[in-house]
Design a protein around this motif. Structure first.
Motif, PDB file in Angstrom:
ATOM      1  N   PHE A 219       8.635 -31.934 -12.204  1.00 31.60           N
ATOM      2  CA  PHE A 219       8.466 -30.822 -13.234  1.00 31.60           C
ATOM      3  C   PHE A 219       9.866 -30.365 -13.490  1.00 31.60           C
ATOM      4  O   PHE A 219      10.327 -29.670 -12.210  1.00 31.60           O
ATOM      5  N   SER A 220      10.571 -30.331 -14.216  1.00 33.36           N
ATOM      6  CA  SER A 220      12.083 -29.513 -14.088  1.00 33.36           C
ATOM      7  C   SER A 220      11.815 -28.140 -14.479  1.00 33.36           C
ATOM      8  O   SER A 220      12.837 -27.340 -14.106  1.00 33.36           O
ATOM      9  N   ASP A 221      10.539 -27.771 -15.001  1.00 32.52           N
ATOM     10  CA  ASP A 221      10.400 -26.286 -15.559  1.00 32.52           C
ATOM     11  C   ASP A 221       9.138 -25.704 -14.794  1.00 32.52           C
ATOM     12  O   ASP A 221       8.168 -26.476 -14.948  1.00 32.52           O
ATOM     13  N   PHE A 222       9.230 -24.778 -14.166  1.00 30.89           N
ATOM     14  CA  PHE A 222       8.115 -24.048 -13.372  1.00 30.89           C
ATOM     15  C   PHE A 222       7.043 -23.632 -14.246  1.00 30.89           C
ATOM     16  O   PHE A 222       5.867 -23.922 -13.953  1.00 30.89           O
ATOM     17  N   GLU A 223       7.217 -23.276 -15.494  1.00 30.02           N
ATOM     18  CA  GLU A 223       6.364 -23.110 -16.393  1.00 30.02           C
ATOM     19  C   GLU A 223       5.644 -24.383 -16.827  1.00 30.02           C
ATOM     20  O   GLU A 223       4.218 -24.174 -17.125  1.00 30.02           O
ATOM     21  N   ASP A 224       6.071 -25.610 -16.975  1.00 30.59           N
ATOM     22  CA  ASP A 224       5.353 -26.544 -17.260  1.00 30.59           C
ATOM     23  C   ASP A 224       4.582 -27.138 -16.031  1.00 30.59           C
ATOM     24  O   ASP A 224       3.507 -27.187 -16.189  1.00 30.59           O
ATOM     25  N   LEU A 225       4.970 -26.626 -14.806  1.00 31.05           N
ATOM     26  CA  LEU A 225       4.274 -27.161 -13.461  1.00 31.05           C
ATOM     27  C   LEU A 225       2.837 -26.124 -13.697  1.00 31.05           C
ATOM     28  O   LEU A 225       1.920 -26.690 -13.505  1.00 31.05           O
ATOM     29  N   LEU A 226       3.142 -24.775 -14.067  1.00 27.99           N
ATOM     30  CA  LEU A 226       2.208 -24.178 -13.749  1.00 27.99           C
ATOM     31  C   LEU A 226       1.016 -24.191 -14.940  1.00 27.99           C
ATOM     32  O   LEU A 226      -0.263 -24.191 -14.983  1.00 27.99           O
ATOM     33  N   ARG A 227       1.408 -24.640 -16.507  1.00 28.89           N
ATOM     34  CA  ARG A 227       0.448 -24.777 -17.611  1.00 28.89           C
ATOM     35  C   ARG A 227      -0.310 -26.254 -17.086  1.00 28.89           C
ATOM     36  O   ARG A 227      -1.327 -26.172 -17.434  1.00 28.89           O
ATOM     37  N   MET A 228       0.286 -27.085 -16.422  1.00 29.48           N
ATOM     38  CA  MET A 228      -0.534 -28.409 -16.034  1.00 29.48           C
ATOM     39  C   MET A 228      -1.431 -27.945 -14.981  1.00 29.48           C
ATOM     40  O   MET A 228      -2.614 -28.454 -14.933  1.00 29.48           O
ATOM     41  N   ALA A 229      -0.869 -27.106 -14.280  1.00 35.24           N
ATOM     42  CA  ALA A 229      -1.842 -26.975 -12.810  1.00 35.24           C
ATOM     43  C   ALA A 229      -3.004 -26.102 -13.502  1.00 35.24           C
ATOM     44  O   ALA A 229      -4.366 -26.407 -13.203  1.00 35.24           O
ATOM     45  N   LYS A 230      -3.283 -25.463 -14.537  1.00 32.33           N
ATOM     46  CA  LYS A 230      -4.344 -24.437 -15.087  1.00 32.33           C
ATOM     47  C   LYS A 230      -5.220 -25.559 -15.836  1.00 32.33           C
ATOM     48  O   LYS A 230      -6.231 -25.369 -15.685  1.00 32.33           O
ATOM     49  N   VAL A 231      -4.667 -26.845 -16.405  1.00 35.88           N
ATOM     50  CA  VAL A 231      -5.520 -27.698 -17.117  1.00 35.88           C
ATOM     51  C   VAL A 231      -6.104 -28.620 -16.112  1.00 35.88           C
ATOM     52  O   VAL A 231      -7.184 -29.073 -16.311  1.00 35.88           O
ATOM     53  N   VAL A 232      -5.537 -28.867 -14.977  1.00 34.12           N
ATOM     54  CA  VAL A 232      -6.089 -29.906 -14.032  1.00 34.12           C
ATOM     55  C   VAL A 232      -6.967 -29.238 -13.016  1.00 34.12           C
ATOM     56  O   VAL A 232      -7.552 -29.945 -12.318  1.00 34.12           O
ATOM     57  N   LEU A 233      -6.941 -27.988 -12.894  1.00 33.98           N
ATOM     58  CA  LEU A 233      -7.564 -27.371 -11.898  1.00 33.98           C
ATOM     59  C   LEU A 233      -9.187 -27.648 -11.682  1.00 33.98           C
ATOM     60  O   LEU A 233      -9.452 -27.976 -10.897  1.00 33.98           O
ATOM     61  N   PRO A 234      -9.850 -27.541 -12.913  1.00 33.10           N
ATOM     62  CA  PRO A 234     -11.235 -28.185 -12.830  1.00 33.10           C
ATOM     63  C   PRO A 234     -11.415 -29.561 -12.326  1.00 33.10           C
ATOM     64  O   PRO A 234     -12.340 -30.112 -11.589  1.00 33.10           O
ATOM     65  N   MET A 235     -10.332 -30.504 -12.513  1.00 31.28           N
ATOM     66  CA  MET A 235     -10.523 -31.910 -12.254  1.00 31.28           C
ATOM     67  C   MET A 235     -10.063 -31.779 -10.633  1.00 31.28           C
ATOM     68  O   MET A 235     -10.430 -32.895  -9.689  1.00 31.28           O
ATOM     69  N   LEU A 236      -9.117 -31.084 -10.251  1.00 32.63           N
ATOM     70  CA  LEU A 236      -8.296 -31.236  -8.791  1.00 32.63           C
ATOM     71  C   LEU A 236      -8.605 -30.014  -8.075  1.00 32.63           C
ATOM     72  O   LEU A 236      -7.499 -29.123  -7.934  1.00 32.63           O
ATOM     73  N   PRO A 237      -9.835 -29.175  -7.697  1.00 34.69           N
ATOM     74  CA  PRO A 237      -9.870 -28.158  -7.182  1.00 34.69           C
ATOM     75  C   PRO A 237      -9.201 -27.892  -5.827  1.00 34.69           C
ATOM     76  O   PRO A 237      -8.966 -26.783  -5.306  1.00 34.69           O
TER      77      PRO A 237
END
Length: 200
Positions: free
Chosen positions: A112-130
């Motif tokens: 991820f070149s942008d930290f914001e993109d990384l954060l957005r992705m983390a919030k979406v995958v958290l339920p799948m990858l606690p």
């Protein structure tokens, strides 16, 4: 197909699954001695010569790492020549004088070149990858590596995880060993959970 030089006698080639499919090669074929795979190796060596001047004559050690959802990393190391023959027929045979080792990695690795993109992705995958996941910083990008060991590649959760990570980042072929040696560990464990709890 991306090729980069690691040292004078070593190159790394990243093959996507599209590269393999275009040539009618399945992932499992890389383990077999078949003409299509030999053609692919020849093509890789020709491209390595034209792009990097890497001469593939002589004995070669070839390491193939299969990465889930991303493709394959092929590391080619040139051994020392025993003879100084420059006969082109000999060189053609030398290309196949190689020792192949294969490893399959379960790691899913996205950059991820942008930290914001990384954060957005983390919030979406958290339920799948606690839990699980390591976050590195390498060459001005954040690289998240996760190892969903109990999931199968055909598992819908696995496919969903790959889809979300692909939406926000891009698959990368950098190995964990390279990241640990040349990168910086940002979050050593449970990276997705830590990101979500620190950045609401």
């Amino acid at each position: 197909m991306k090729i980069e030089r690691l040292s004078t006698d070593k190159i790394r080639i990243f093959l996507t699954f599209d590269d393999l499919t275009e040539r009618g090669i399945q992932k499992e074929d890389m383990w077999r001695e078949i003409p299509k795979v030999h053609e692919l190796f020849s093509e890789m060596m020709e491209q390595a010569y034209s792009e990097l001047g890497f001469d593939a004559s002589g004995p070669l050690a070839v390491e193939v790492f299969a990465l889930p959802a991303q493709g394959m990393v092929v590391i080619v190391t040139r051994g020392k020549m025993n003879s100084t023959s420059s006969d082109s027929a000999d060189e053609e045979e030398d290309i196949y004088e190689m020792e192949v080792t294969l490893e399959e990695s379960e790691l899913i690795s996205y950059a991820f070149s942008d930290f914001e993109d990384l954060l957005r992705m983390a919030k979406v995958v958290l339920p799948m990858l606690p839990e699980g996941g390591k976050l590195f910083s390498y060459k001005n990008r954040y690289i998240l590596q996760v190892e969903p060991s109990d999931w199968d590649e055909k598992d819908s959760r696995y496919q969903a995880l790959i889809a979300v990570m692909s939406e926000y980042g891009e698959a990368t072929s950098v190995t964990q060993a390279v990241l640990e040696e040349y990168g910086k560990t940002v979050i050593a464990e449970n990276a997705v959970q830590v990101l979500c709890s620190h950045f609401q």
